[in-house]
Write an enzyme that holds these catalytic residues in place. Structure first.
Site, PDB file in Angstrom:
ATOM      1  N   CYS A 112       0.855  -1.191   0.000  1.00  0.00           N
ATOM      2  CA  CYS A 112       0.000   0.000   0.000  1.00  0.00           C
ATOM      3  C   CYS A 112       0.886   1.235   0.000  1.00  0.00           C
ATOM      4  CB  CYS A 112      -0.919  -0.016   1.229  1.00  0.00           C
ATOM      5  SG  CYS A 112      -1.757   1.547   1.555  1.00  0.00           S
ATOM      6  N   CYS A 151       0.137   3.862   2.669  1.00  0.00           N
ATOM      7  CA  CYS A 151       0.516   3.375   4.002  1.00  0.00           C
ATOM      8  C   CYS A 151       2.010   3.587   4.247  1.00  0.00           C
ATOM      9  CB  CYS A 151       0.165   1.905   4.158  1.00  0.00           C
ATOM     10  SG  CYS A 151      -1.585   1.504   3.936  1.00  0.00           S
TER      11      CYS A 151
END
Length: 301
Positions: free
Chosen positions: A218, A221
């Protein structure tokens, strides 16, 4: 943000109230107002975007730096046998492998930076494969399906967990922090039981718990995680920071479903056993503002 397609049937409106949460042990939903939600920008498992503004203390993406005196922390690998042995020897430590090409201009730019990074991250192992060095290294590249240089792969416990291609120093730093963070003040959670134990341990001291829920691959993230590390050190007396990767195992994925997490990164704000709210997004300023708001500081946007 990345979207968890498995759970998302219809996109919630950006100003909608928090969804009704189940009431498992230690979790009681409260009716505080919902913070602003950032719009999703990236589908699940898409190649992470290149974050901006991440800097390493020794240098930055915009500064020229001379390589350190030696590169003894970067292990040069000349065959598949040496490669496999290095992964075994690393055990559960993060291993960062850079595949380079002697003719690549990007290689000459990234290699000195990786050497500097290796000297600052003693709990991370760094391997270097010169893809055009010999037939043995070319065969290794074919086996690992590496076609371009520089290319970075990340391993833990001999499992290939992440790949990057065509990245700069800032992205490399973010990846190393995200996948190799073992010693910061951010508590690493690996199951629902870990979450409940953490919450029970802080019901009495009234500390705010900020739980960072993400996924392994991600980009947003990874982008926000250096900020999480910095805040965990600056706010250690009043805030507890923790994180969980939802795709680490079935228990973590079930936790995401139970908490109705449909986008990542999602930050859950928990105090005295109650989920007080959440922030969905990777905006550094907005995250700090939400943490302050749940600590009782009036914040205006």
């Amino acid at each position: 943000m990345a979207t968890i397609a498995n759970f998302l049937l219809s996109k919630p409106p950006s100003s909608s109230p928090l969804p009704t949460l189940p009431a498992p042990l230690f979790f009681r939903h409260t009716t505080s107002s919902s913070p602003r939600r950032a719009k999703p920008k990236q589908p699940l498992f898409a190649r992470p975007g290149r974050p901006r503004g991440l800097t390493l203390r020794a240098t930055s993406a915009t500064q020229k730096s001379s390589p350190p005196a030696s590169d003894e922390r970067v292990q040069k690998v000349h065959s598949a046998e040496e490669f496999d042995e290095a992964l075994r020897a690393a055990k559960d430590r993060l291993v960062v492998v850079e595949y380079v090409d002697s003719r690549s201009a990007s290689t000459s730019r990234m290699l000195p930076f990786m050497v500097q990074l290796s000297r600052q991250c003693n709990d991370v192992e760094f391997l270097l494969v010169m893809g055009d060095e010999s037939e043995a290294t070319r065969e290794l590249c074919r086996r690992e399906k590496v076609n371009k240089a520089p290319h970075f792969t990340f391993y833990k416990s001999m499992e290939r967990i992440h790949d990057e291609e065509g990245i700069g120093p800032d992205q490399l730093v973010g990846d190393v922090l995200y996948y190799g963070d073992n010693h910061s003040a951010v508590k690493q959670l690996h199951s629902r039981e870990d979450v409940e134990k953490l919450i029970e341990g802080h019901k009495a001291d009234d500390k705010l718990i900020v739980l960072d829920v993400g996924l392994k691959n991600c980009g947003p993230c990874v982008k926000v995680y250096p900020t999480v590390i910095k805040l965990s050190k600056q706010m250690s007396e009043t805030v507890v920071f923790a994180r969980m990767n939802g795709d680490e195992n079935e228990s973590c994925m079930q936790f995401l479903k139970d908490m109705d997490v449909i986008e990542v990164p999602t930050f859950l704000f928990i105090r005295a056993g109650e989920i007080r709210g959440r922030y969905v997004g990777s905006g550094k300023g907005e995250l700090i503002g939400e943490i302050l708001r749940y600590q009782g500081v009036r914040v205006t946007y």
